[in-house]
Scaffold this motif. Structure first.
Motif, mmCIF file in Angstrom:
data_model
loop_
_atom_site.group_PDB
_atom_site.id
_atom_site.type_symbol
_atom_site.label_atom_id
_atom_site.label_comp_id
_atom_site.label_asym_id
_atom_site.label_seq_id
_atom_site.Cartn_x
_atom_site.Cartn_y
_atom_site.Cartn_z
ATOM 1 N N MET A 80 2.735 4.645 -9.498
ATOM 2 C CA MET A 80 2.638 5.477 -8.106
ATOM 3 C C MET A 80 2.966 4.490 -7.301
ATOM 4 O O MET A 80 2.534 3.237 -7.109
ATOM 5 N N ARG A 81 3.672 4.983 -6.183
ATOM 6 C CA ARG A 81 3.848 4.179 -4.938
ATOM 7 C C ARG A 81 3.233 4.761 -3.951
ATOM 8 O O ARG A 81 3.040 5.990 -3.618
ATOM 9 N N PHE A 82 2.686 3.817 -2.633
ATOM 10 C CA PHE A 82 1.952 4.373 -1.658
ATOM 11 C C PHE A 82 2.854 4.258 -0.423
ATOM 12 O O PHE A 82 2.695 5.132 0.506
ATOM 13 N N HIS A 83 4.156 3.612 -0.642
ATOM 14 C CA HIS A 83 5.119 3.849 0.313
ATOM 15 C C HIS A 83 6.416 3.633 -0.233
ATOM 16 O O HIS A 83 6.663 3.152 -1.382
ATOM 17 N N ALA A 84 7.271 4.244 0.314
ATOM 18 C CA ALA A 84 8.794 4.203 -0.140
ATOM 19 C C ALA A 84 9.039 3.039 -0.828
ATOM 20 O O ALA A 84 9.865 3.126 -1.758
ATOM 21 N N ASP A 85 9.055 1.971 -0.048
ATOM 22 C CA ASP A 85 9.706 0.633 -0.816
ATOM 23 C C ASP A 85 8.531 -0.198 -1.030
ATOM 24 O O ASP A 85 8.828 -1.243 -1.493
ATOM 25 N N GLY A 86 7.344 0.398 -1.486
ATOM 26 C CA GLY A 86 6.330 -0.442 -1.927
ATOM 27 C C GLY A 86 6.137 -0.594 -3.564
ATOM 28 O O GLY A 86 7.078 -0.139 -4.283
ATOM 29 N N PRO A 87 5.300 -1.594 -3.737
ATOM 30 C CA PRO A 87 5.355 -1.743 -5.512
ATOM 31 C C PRO A 87 4.681 -0.666 -6.125
ATOM 32 O O PRO A 87 4.045 0.085 -5.388
ATOM 33 N N VAL A 88 5.326 -0.416 -7.346
ATOM 34 C CA VAL A 88 4.717 0.501 -8.452
ATOM 35 C C VAL A 88 3.392 0.359 -9.023
ATOM 36 O O VAL A 88 3.521 -0.652 -9.619
ATOM 37 N N ILE A 89 2.444 0.875 -8.528
ATOM 38 C CA ILE A 89 1.124 0.880 -9.054
ATOM 39 C C ILE A 89 0.922 1.498 -10.414
ATOM 40 O O ILE A 89 1.025 2.640 -10.465
ATOM 41 N N PRO A 90 0.883 0.752 -11.586
ATOM 42 C CA PRO A 90 0.575 1.581 -12.759
ATOM 43 C C PRO A 90 -0.699 2.557 -12.737
ATOM 44 O O PRO A 90 -1.526 2.308 -12.324
ATOM 45 N N ASP A 91 -0.321 3.643 -13.170
ATOM 46 C CA ASP A 91 -1.253 4.988 -13.289
ATOM 47 C C ASP A 91 -2.629 4.272 -14.102
ATOM 48 O O ASP A 91 -3.565 4.824 -13.606
ATOM 49 N N GLU A 92 -2.452 3.410 -14.776
ATOM 50 C CA GLU A 92 -3.548 3.059 -15.849
ATOM 51 C C GLU A 92 -4.609 2.163 -14.955
ATOM 52 O O GLU A 92 -5.677 2.145 -15.025
ATOM 53 N N LEU A 93 -3.953 1.476 -13.907
ATOM 54 C CA LEU A 93 -4.604 0.479 -13.041
ATOM 55 C C LEU A 93 -5.288 1.452 -12.055
ATOM 56 O O LEU A 93 -6.397 1.075 -11.711
ATOM 57 N N LEU A 94 -4.522 2.410 -11.649
ATOM 58 C CA LEU A 94 -5.238 3.191 -10.517
ATOM 59 C C LEU A 94 -6.468 3.967 -11.277
ATOM 60 O O LEU A 94 -7.556 3.888 -10.531
ATOM 61 N N LEU A 95 -6.506 4.321 -12.385
ATOM 62 C CA LEU A 95 -7.523 4.972 -12.970
ATOM 63 C C LEU A 95 -8.678 3.912 -13.276
ATOM 64 O O LEU A 95 -9.847 4.235 -13.058
ATOM 65 N N GLN A 96 -8.482 2.638 -13.510
ATOM 66 C CA GLN A 96 -9.398 1.854 -13.883
ATOM 67 C C GLN A 96 -9.999 1.329 -12.480
ATOM 68 O O GLN A 96 -11.292 0.957 -12.597
ATOM 69 N N GLN A 97 -9.441 1.509 -11.398
ATOM 70 C CA GLN A 97 -9.822 1.048 -10.160
ATOM 71 C C GLN A 97 -10.899 2.006 -9.589
ATOM 72 O O GLN A 97 -11.958 1.715 -9.220
ATOM 73 N N ARG A 98 -10.558 3.350 -10.034
ATOM 74 C CA ARG A 98 -11.428 4.510 -9.660
ATOM 75 C C ARG A 98 -12.711 4.302 -10.405
ATOM 76 O O ARG A 98 -13.782 4.907 -9.952
ATOM 77 N N GLU A 99 -12.620 4.159 -11.651
ATOM 78 C CA GLU A 99 -13.961 3.755 -12.575
ATOM 79 C C GLU A 99 -14.560 2.456 -12.052
ATOM 80 O O GLU A 99 -15.769 2.590 -13.025
ATOM 81 N N GLY A 100 -14.231 1.682 -11.431
ATOM 82 C CA GLY A 100 -14.848 0.634 -11.026
ATOM 83 C C GLY A 100 -14.956 -0.412 -12.167
ATOM 84 O O GLY A 100 -15.752 -1.056 -12.126
ATOM 85 N N SER A 101 -13.898 -0.529 -12.787
ATOM 86 C CA SER A 101 -13.739 -1.407 -14.128
ATOM 87 C C SER A 101 -12.755 -2.532 -13.649
ATOM 88 O O SER A 101 -12.111 -3.065 -14.654
#
Length: 360
Positions: free
Chosen positions: A1-22
């Motif tokens: 997922m991107r937060f901006h049109a020209d931003g880096p693609v953050i892997p969905d797994e990383l976004l999930l891990q961040q939400r879980e605090g791990s």
């Protein structure tokens, strides 16, 4: 997922891990630049200040850790520690917005910061007053279920020459060898960290001495299989980034740095931290895009909607939105529809519509 049109693609797994605090953010000199020098800039500054002859040769070869070895032999550790303190003291009013955002992203499930840095500077402490910290040799023993609470200065913390405390900076090849090989306390700590957390590297180059000692040592243990990945934000193209980092066991997250200021990275970090800080506001923004036709929003915004519905809470918010999102969003969620062949919607017209343009 991107937060901006020209931003880096953050892997969905990383976004999930961040939400879980791990997730643990592991921060290097690039986080504090340009306010403070890089590791290379640091040794260059000290070599110039002291007019060192012996350190110049390894410096010219890019062997910065060996240059510090030469400086220690030529001038003594106490003098070099004084030079380090003078070079790394943050100026008054130093900008710490990036440090604040990284502390937000690197939080436990309880919302407490859990961040590791190889920097000596105190900018993270400036970003959050009262931040707990620890320095070697007193590091949390994760194997004994001790928690990483606050900030870990893995290579030492900036200490005034007038202080009675010994700074024990890790800067020379001898220091790195002691921390990662002979005594091995740094390698042991990071190995335990990797076994329990997803690590995100920010502010490093693949050839930086800390990365060379750390990652090559860990990745050389081929028989050891880690369940948690290591990610690294890195400037450049995808192919170049993978060539630099993959052999070190790291998944690169490349971003465009044509500006030279790493703007794409820091804009993404800022937007990501804002989404974590105000999750309801972020969800409402994404839902508002989902209430429009898919082709009316940009591809990166469609990606945000897809990421939202990948979680139970997000899918519930999507399903209960008023007014309800249009059924055409199913074409975005369904890869069969996204990758369908281009076709005409009106046989009287020659133009074809590519579903990928509408739903990717």
């Amino acid at each position: 997922m991107r937060f901006h049109a020209d931003g880096p693609v953050i892997p969905d797994e990383l976004l999930l891990q961040q939400r879980e605090g791990s997730t643990i953010f592991f921060c290097g000199a690039g986080v504090s630049m340009p306010t403070l020098p890089s590791f290379a800039g640091l040794v260059e500054k000290i070599v110039d200040t002291l007019s060192s002859v012996k350190a110049k040769e390894p410096l010219e070869r890019g062997e910065y850790d060996r240059a510090f070895n030469a400086l220690h032999r030529e001038f003594g550790r106490d003098e070099i520690d004084k030079q380090l303190f003078r070079a790394i003291r943050a100026p008054s009013g130093a900008k710490v917005a990036n440090h604040k955002n990284l502390l937000i992203l690197s939080q436990s499930a309880d919302g407490q910061p859990q961040l590791v840095t190889t920097n000596f500077d105190l900018l993270f402490e400036h970003a959050q007053r009262g931040l707990k910290y620890c320095v070697p040799p007193v590091l949390p023993n994760l194997d004994l279920n001790q928690t990483l609470d606050g900030l870990v200065y893995l290579h030492g913390r900036l200490t005034s020459p007038q202080s009675t405390k010994y700074p024990a900076y890790i800067v020379s090849s001898s220091d790195f060898g002691r921390a990662y090989l002979s005594e091995g306390w740094a390698a042991k700590f990071v190995k335990s960290l990797r076994e329990q957390y997803t690590i995100v590297l920010v502010g490093y180059r693949a050839e930086d001495p800390p990365m060379r000692y750390l990652l090559e040592g860990l990745h050389s243990a081929i028989e050891h299989r880690y369940s948690h990945p290591i990610y690294a934000f890195t400037p450049g193209e995808v192919e170049e980034a993978e060539e630099l980092w993959s052999e070190r066991g790291v998944t690169p997250i490349p971003y465009d740095n044509s500006s030279g200021n790493h703007d794409c990275l820091w804009q993404t970090i800022d937007a990501w931290a804002a989404a974590v800080r105000h999750p309801d506001k972020w969800t409402a923004k994404v839902i508002s895009n989902a209430q429009r036709m898919p082709h009316e929003v940009q591809p990166f915004e469609r990606g945000q909607v897809c990421n939202l519905i990948s979680s139970k809470e997000g899918a519930k918010a999507f399903a209960s939105a008023e007014p309800a999102p249009l059924a055409e969003w199913l074409c975005v969620f369904d890869p069969i529809r996204r990758y369908a062949d281009a076709t005409r919607i009106d046989w009287s017209k020659p133009d074809k519509i590519d579903p990928f343009d509408l739903y990717s």
